[in-house]
Design a protein around this motif. Structure first.
Motif, short mmCIF file in Angstrom:
data_model
loop_
_atom_site.label_atom_id
_atom_site.label_comp_id
_atom_site.label_asym_id
_atom_site.label_seq_id
_atom_site.Cartn_x
_atom_site.Cartn_y
_atom_site.Cartn_z
N MET A 166 -13.37 -0.01 -5.88
CA MET A 166 -13.12 0.80 -4.70
C MET A 166 -14.39 1.05 -3.91
O MET A 166 -15.51 1.01 -4.43
N LEU A 167 -14.22 1.34 -2.61
CA LEU A 167 -15.34 1.65 -1.74
C LEU A 167 -15.98 2.97 -2.14
O LEU A 167 -15.30 3.89 -2.61
N GLU A 168 -17.29 3.07 -1.95
CA GLU A 168 -17.99 4.32 -2.22
C GLU A 168 -17.76 5.32 -1.08
O GLU A 168 -17.43 4.94 0.05
N MET A 194 0.83 -1.20 0.00
CA MET A 194 0.00 0.00 0.00
C MET A 194 0.86 1.26 0.00
O MET A 194 0.57 2.23 -0.70
N VAL A 195 1.92 1.24 0.80
CA VAL A 195 2.80 2.41 0.89
C VAL A 195 3.51 2.65 -0.45
O VAL A 195 3.61 3.80 -0.90
N GLN A 196 3.98 1.59 -1.10
CA GLN A 196 4.64 1.77 -2.40
C GLN A 196 3.68 2.34 -3.43
O GLN A 196 4.05 3.22 -4.22
N ALA A 197 2.44 1.86 -3.43
CA ALA A 197 1.44 2.39 -4.36
C ALA A 197 1.21 3.87 -4.10
O ALA A 197 1.09 4.68 -5.03
N PRO A 226 -7.91 2.22 1.72
CA PRO A 226 -8.63 1.14 2.42
C PRO A 226 -9.17 0.06 1.50
O PRO A 226 -9.29 -1.09 1.90
N SER A 227 -9.50 0.45 0.27
CA SER A 227 -10.04 -0.55 -0.67
C SER A 227 -9.06 -1.68 -0.93
O SER A 227 -9.47 -2.79 -1.31
N ALA A 228 -7.77 -1.41 -0.74
CA ALA A 228 -6.75 -2.43 -1.03
C ALA A 228 -6.93 -3.69 -0.20
O ALA A 228 -6.48 -4.77 -0.59
#
Length: 289
Positions: free
Chosen positions: A200-202, A61-64, A246-248
């Protein structure tokens, strides 16, 4: 690494944390004998005991996030945030970024306020590694924002809170009497063109009013800015923006890769943010900080 200010507190005994003089190993100690050594990358992990029940951002997540932010897609918003904070604080403030991540937003704010004393808190050691490298003059601390913050009462002029949890009582405790809290949240239109594509989350409606309501016991609203613009996102950008948040945690990565493979060029995507500035409310009589 600069010496730690007396405003830092030991998470065990709440005594003042200090660092030795120049030339000594990077370490924080308190009068009670508790010691915290810096990680090789320059941050300090102050979490003790059982740690935290909350999930920290992973290395992936951090790299993204690093890759997406490095492309400049959120820089217009970061510039608006920096201007908002700079206009509301002293020339040489102490700035706390609670949920600092990789330090990107704190870095933009301190470009506007080069004399600021900066503190970055985040629960992810992977994120703090990046923040410590990007902000060598800042104090970068692994910490859970839901615990009492490792800062003294009334020791901070501004708190940044960008897409992060908000501990209103603790933010108010560490802020000086006229301090400010800057909160950034996404608006419903944010990334609307790719949310289904990227799984992804709404984003819920009335987020601004919910933030204000959650903070009203400790803060009074002062100013709100809406920052909206169009981005041109490549397939790699869309993958990064989906994987950095968070979606990840629930994404089907194979499905995401399949959807992105069908794109033939950059996608026009909306960026939409709410930037809310709050001023610390007066404390009840006898409730000093």
């Amino acid at each position: 690494m600069p010496p730690a200010p007396v405003s830092l507190l030991c998470p065990v005994c709440r005594g003042p944390l200090a660092s030795p003089g120049a030339g000594d190993a990077p370490v924080l100690t308190c009068p009670g004998g508790h010691r915290y050594d810096a990680a090789r990358q320059g941050y300090f992990n102050l979490l003790t005991g059982s740690g935290t029940k909350f999930q920290a951002d992973t290395a992936e997540m951090v790299q993204a996030r690093v890759d997406f932010l490095a492309a400049g897609h959120y820089r217009p918003m970061a510039d608006e945030l920096a201007g908002l904070v700079a206009a509301a604080t002293p020339e040489a403030p102490t700035v706390l970024d609670a949920g600092a991540g990789t330090g990107y937003y704190l870095g933009v704010v301190t470009e506007r306020l080069p004399a600021a004393d900066a503190v970055a808190l985040d629960i992810s050691k992977f994120a703090l590694r990046r923040a410590a490298r990007a902000l060598p003059a800042a104090r970068c601390l692994v910490w859970d924002v839901w615990r009492p913050l490792p800062l003294a009462d009334a020791s901070v002029d501004a708190v940044l809170n960008v897409f992060a949890p908000r501990n209103a009582a603790e933010f108010r405790r560490v802020l000086r009497g006229n301090g400010v809290l800057a909160v950034v949240t996404p608006q419903p239109a944010h990334l609307q063109e790719i949310r289904t594509l990227a799984g992804m989350l709404e984003i819920g409606d009335e987020k601004e009013s919910r933030v204000t309501g959650a903070l009203e016991e400790h803060f009074r609203p002062e100013r709100t800015l809406h920052c909206e613009y169009r981005m041109q996102l490549s397939a790699a950008d869309i993958s990064n923006v989906a994987l950095m948040g968070p979606s990840a945690r629930h994404l089907d990565r194979e499905a995401l890769a399949g959807n992105l493979a069908q794109l033939t060029g950059p996608v026009p995507v909306t960026a939409a943010f709410s930037l809310q500035l709050f001023r610390a409310a007066a404390l009840p009589q006898g409730a000093g900080v």
